[in-house]
Scaffold this motif. Structure first.
Motif, PDB file in Angstrom:
ATOM      1  N   MET A 226       3.337   2.647 -36.565  1.00  0.00           N
ATOM      2  CA  MET A 226       1.452   2.921 -35.926  1.00  0.00           C
ATOM      3  C   MET A 226       1.328   4.561 -36.053  1.00  0.00           C
ATOM      4  SD  MET A 226       0.770  -0.042 -34.647  1.00  0.00           S
ATOM      5  CE  MET A 226      -0.221   0.289 -32.799  1.00  0.00           C
ATOM      6  N   LYS A 227       1.384   5.273 -35.920  1.00  0.00           N
ATOM      7  CA  LYS A 227       0.883   6.299 -36.056  1.00  0.00           C
ATOM      8  C   LYS A 227       1.596   6.963 -36.954  1.00  0.00           C
ATOM      9  CE  LYS A 227       3.068   8.918 -32.430  1.00  0.00           C
ATOM     10  NZ  LYS A 227       4.510   9.678 -31.103  1.00  0.00           N
ATOM     11  N   ALA A 228       1.640   5.900 -38.633  1.00  0.00           N
ATOM     12  CA  ALA A 228       1.360   6.548 -39.881  1.00  0.00           C
ATOM     13  C   ALA A 228      -0.168   5.707 -39.983  1.00  0.00           C
ATOM     14  CB  ALA A 228       2.758   6.204 -40.668  1.00  0.00           C
TER      15      ALA A 228
ATOM     16  N   SER B  25       6.264   3.092 -33.105  1.00  0.00           N
ATOM     17  CA  SER B  25       5.897   4.351 -33.094  1.00  0.00           C
ATOM     18  C   SER B  25       6.041   4.456 -33.765  1.00  0.00           C
ATOM     19  CB  SER B  25       6.558   5.143 -31.855  1.00  0.00           C
ATOM     20  OG  SER B  25       5.855   5.814 -31.325  1.00  0.00           O
ATOM     21  N   GLN B  26       6.172   5.241 -34.895  1.00  0.00           N
ATOM     22  CA  GLN B  26       6.336   6.160 -36.409  1.00  0.00           C
ATOM     23  C   GLN B  26       4.944   5.046 -37.233  1.00  0.00           C
ATOM     24  OE1 GLN B  26      10.202   6.674 -36.870  1.00  0.00           O
ATOM     25  NE2 GLN B  26       9.675   8.623 -36.392  1.00  0.00           N
TER      26      GLN B  26
END
Length: 116
Positions: free
Chosen positions: A80-82, A77-78
């Motif tokens: 993807m967000k980054a 998730s991190q």
């Protein structure tokens, strides 16, 4: 003779560009920085391991590096967000790992995984 540790040495054009990826995304700490080389580490203890492979499993290319984490879904998730490039989406593999591949800032494919 006993192998005490195995370290990956990755050639990069700018060691500082790896700080966000290996430091922020994966939570590794900088334990040495001479400008031309930056070493990241974790306080977790692990046995030295080295894998050789003809493929990465499930028809994927052999990743340049594999990093086991305690919560692969959170790291996914991190990542993807980054905005990191995911080259193999999150998957439960038949050999008992959940993993994904992500490209690091220098272009290497990193296998991020957790064991079931």
């Amino acid at each position: 003779m006993t192998v005490k540790r195995i370290m990956a040495n990755l050639a990069v054009s700018d060691p500082s560009s790896a700080r966000a990826f290996y430091g922020t995304l994966l939570g590794l700490e900088v334990v040495m920085d001479h400008g031309w080389i930056v070493t990241f580490a974790s306080d977790a203890l692990a046995q030295p391991q080295l894998s050789v492979a003809t493929e990465g499993g499930s028809g994927t290319p052999v990743p340049d590096l594999s990093i086991e984490v305690d919560d692969v879904d959170r790291v996914y998730s991190q990542a993807m967000k980054a905005g990191y490039e995911i080259t193999y989406g999150i998957a439960d593999e038949p050999w008992g790992v959940r993993r994904f591949y992500v490209r690091d800032p220098s272009g290497r494919i990193v296998n991020i995984l957790s064991h079931a």
